[in-house]
Write a protein that holds these residues in place. Structure first.
Motif, short mmCIF file in Angstrom:
data_model
loop_
_atom_site.label_atom_id
_atom_site.label_comp_id
_atom_site.label_asym_id
_atom_site.label_seq_id
_atom_site.Cartn_x
_atom_site.Cartn_y
_atom_site.Cartn_z
N VAL A 1 0.84 -1.20 0.00
CA VAL A 1 0.00 0.00 0.00
C VAL A 1 0.88 1.25 0.00
CG1 VAL A 1 -1.74 1.30 1.28
CG2 VAL A 1 -1.92 -1.19 1.12
N ALA A 2 1.95 1.23 0.79
CA ALA A 2 2.88 2.36 0.81
C ALA A 2 3.53 2.57 -0.55
CB ALA A 2 3.95 2.13 1.87
N LEU B 1 -3.79 1.04 4.70
CA LEU B 1 -4.80 1.79 3.94
C LEU B 1 -5.54 2.79 4.82
CD1 LEU B 1 -5.77 1.77 0.99
CD2 LEU B 1 -7.54 0.14 1.67
N ALA B 2 -5.68 2.49 6.09
CA ALA B 2 -6.37 3.39 7.01
C ALA B 2 -5.66 4.72 7.16
CB ALA B 2 -6.52 2.73 8.38
N LYS B 3 -4.37 4.76 6.83
CA LYS B 3 -3.58 6.00 6.96
C LYS B 3 -3.56 6.81 5.66
CE LYS B 3 -2.27 5.28 11.19
NZ LYS B 3 -2.67 6.18 12.30
N LEU B 4 -4.20 6.31 4.62
CA LEU B 4 -4.15 6.98 3.32
C LEU B 4 -4.66 8.42 3.37
CD1 LEU B 4 -3.39 6.66 0.35
CD2 LEU B 4 -5.70 5.76 -0.07
N PRO B 5 -5.74 8.73 4.10
CA PRO B 5 -6.20 10.12 4.13
C PRO B 5 -5.14 11.10 4.65
CG PRO B 5 -7.92 8.68 4.94
CD PRO B 5 -6.68 7.83 4.80
N ALA B 6 -4.18 10.60 5.42
CA ALA B 6 -3.13 11.46 5.97
C ALA B 6 -1.96 11.63 5.02
CB ALA B 6 -2.65 10.92 7.31
N GLY B 7 -1.98 10.94 3.88
CA GLY B 7 -0.91 11.10 2.90
C GLY B 7 0.04 9.93 2.83
N LYS B 8 0.84 9.93 1.76
CA LYS B 8 1.73 8.79 1.49
C LYS B 8 2.78 8.58 2.56
CE LYS B 8 4.94 11.36 -1.49
NZ LYS B 8 5.54 11.45 -2.84
N ASP B 9 3.28 9.67 3.16
CA ASP B 9 4.30 9.52 4.19
C ASP B 9 3.73 8.85 5.44
OD1 ASP B 9 6.23 10.67 2.59
OD2 ASP B 9 5.95 12.69 3.39
N ALA B 10 2.48 9.15 5.74
CA ALA B 10 1.82 8.51 6.89
C ALA B 10 1.61 7.03 6.63
CB ALA B 10 0.49 9.20 7.18
N VAL B 11 1.30 6.68 5.39
CA VAL B 11 1.11 5.27 5.03
C VAL B 11 2.42 4.51 5.19
CG1 VAL B 11 0.53 3.66 3.18
CG2 VAL B 11 -0.77 5.77 3.44
N LEU B 12 3.52 5.09 4.70
CA LEU B 12 4.82 4.44 4.83
C LEU B 12 5.23 4.32 6.29
CD1 LEU B 12 7.37 3.22 3.63
CD2 LEU B 12 8.27 5.54 3.36
N ALA B 13 4.99 5.36 7.08
CA ALA B 13 5.35 5.31 8.50
C ALA B 13 4.59 4.19 9.20
CB ALA B 13 5.04 6.66 9.16
N GLU B 14 3.34 4.00 8.84
CA GLU B 14 2.54 2.93 9.45
C GLU B 14 3.09 1.56 9.05
OE1 GLU B 14 -0.69 1.53 11.88
OE2 GLU B 14 0.43 3.40 11.71
#
Length: 330
Positions: free
Chosen positions: A58-59, A93-106
């Motif tokens: 997803v990231a 995927l739940a972090k997607l609204p916060a942006g790509k960097d948030a997705v990678l961090a998760e």
């Protein structure tokens, strides 16, 4: 490479498990198609490692600017039996609204947690094994691969061996070859050799003979999905091992992170079982070994009923089916 799967320079980096033990090779997966292909052909495998692959996928999609939700569905469906794959996808995927960097961090946080959770689960399981098995040192039997290759960096059921070996409590490990793709003979044996743990590879069909001769103190396996009642989906052949272990009075212990528990499924009958390519049985190294047109039954997993299992162990300790709600853990 410390981890079996990681993120580096905009790519998912995995140890190619199809190349071992002949070659230690890293793959850089830079597209969703490459990731899905690696999952399907088992270059990356093992339930916890698949959870990491799902999150990192997803990231990767987010960083590529792709249709993230469509890519997420493609990844989640690459192997239907493993609960962790879809779980990892959904978590990132739940972090997607916060942006790509948030997705990678998760996704990266999930990798770190996986190592910690599997160390904790296997430490709990090691104590259960010691309580169930009075003989010292221990003779353990493993099936498929549940070491660091199947996780991010430690191992689930094979992690129990690492804990016990550090304490000088392992005499040897019997390694089932795990037909038809030989994950035991190729991968578990390789990991044990790397760690200096004595082992012997045996044909899957020799497990019953080994138990009958008193050569096994405990069977250790992982899980790809655990139903709320404690039924376990794991590599094909696990069910037969559990029946044999029960007949011979040998403890049978399942070790997995709690992300493998699917509390939405009441029992194992509802678990989707992946059917693999017939050529895994009709060919060897690309050479036909069956008569032309031979029909094939090649499920990748089977279901072991909870009644045959001594303990299912997660990072929370012994799994307690239906304590207070489906999927409750102690």
């Amino acid at each position: 490479m410390h981890r079996s799967i990681d993120w580096a320079d905009g790519a998912i980096v995995v140890i190619d498990q199809t190349a071992l033990p002949a070659e230690y090779r890293l793959l850089e997966l830079r597209t969703i198609g490459e990731l899905a292909g690696a999952i399907k052909r088992l270059a990356v495998r093992g339930a916890p490692a698949l959870g990491a692959a799902g999150a990192l996928g997803v990231a990767l999609s987010a960083h590529l600017g792709g249709d993230v939700r469509a890519d997420a569905e493609l990844i989640a469906n690459a192997r239907p039996t493993a609960a962790n794959l879809a779980w990892g996808v959904e978590r990132a995927l739940a972090k997607l609204p916060a942006g790509k960097d948030a997705v990678l961090a998760e996704a990266l946080a999930l990798l770190t947690e996986d190592e910690e959770l599997n160390k904790a689960a296997s430490a709990h399981a090691a104590e259960i094994v010691l309580a169930e098995c009075p003989r010292r040192p221990l003779r353990l039997l493993s099936h498929c691969n549940t070491g660091r290759l199947a996780t991010v960096g430690w191992g689930s059921a094979l992690g129990v061996v690492w804990h016990l070996h550090e304490r000088g409590l392992v005499e040897s490990v019997l390694v089932g070859e795990t037909r038809p793709l030989l994950q035991g003979a190729r991968l578990t044996a390789w990991e044990l050799a790397q760690a200096g743990v004595p082992y012997r590879v045996h044909a899957d069909s020799a497990a019953a003979a080994a138990m009958a001769r008193g050569l096994v103190d405990c069977v250790l396996v992982g899980a790809d999905r655990i139903a709320a009642n404690g039924d376990v989906a794991n590599k094909i052949g696990t069910y037969g091992l559990a029946i044999t272990a029960r007949h011979h009075g040998v403890p049978f212990v399942v070790v997995a992170p709690s992300s493998t528990v699917d509390s939405k499924l009441a029992d194992g009958a509802r678990i989707t079982i992946e059917e693999r390519d017939a050529r895994e049985l009709t060919e060897y190294a690309g050479v036909p070994i069956t008569p032309p047109g031979a029909e094939v039954f090649n499920p990748a997993f089977d279901i072991t009923p909870a009644a045959l299992i001594t303990a299912v162990v997660t990072e929370h300790g012994r799994f307690r089916p239906w304590l207070s709600s489906p999927g409750a853990r102690s």
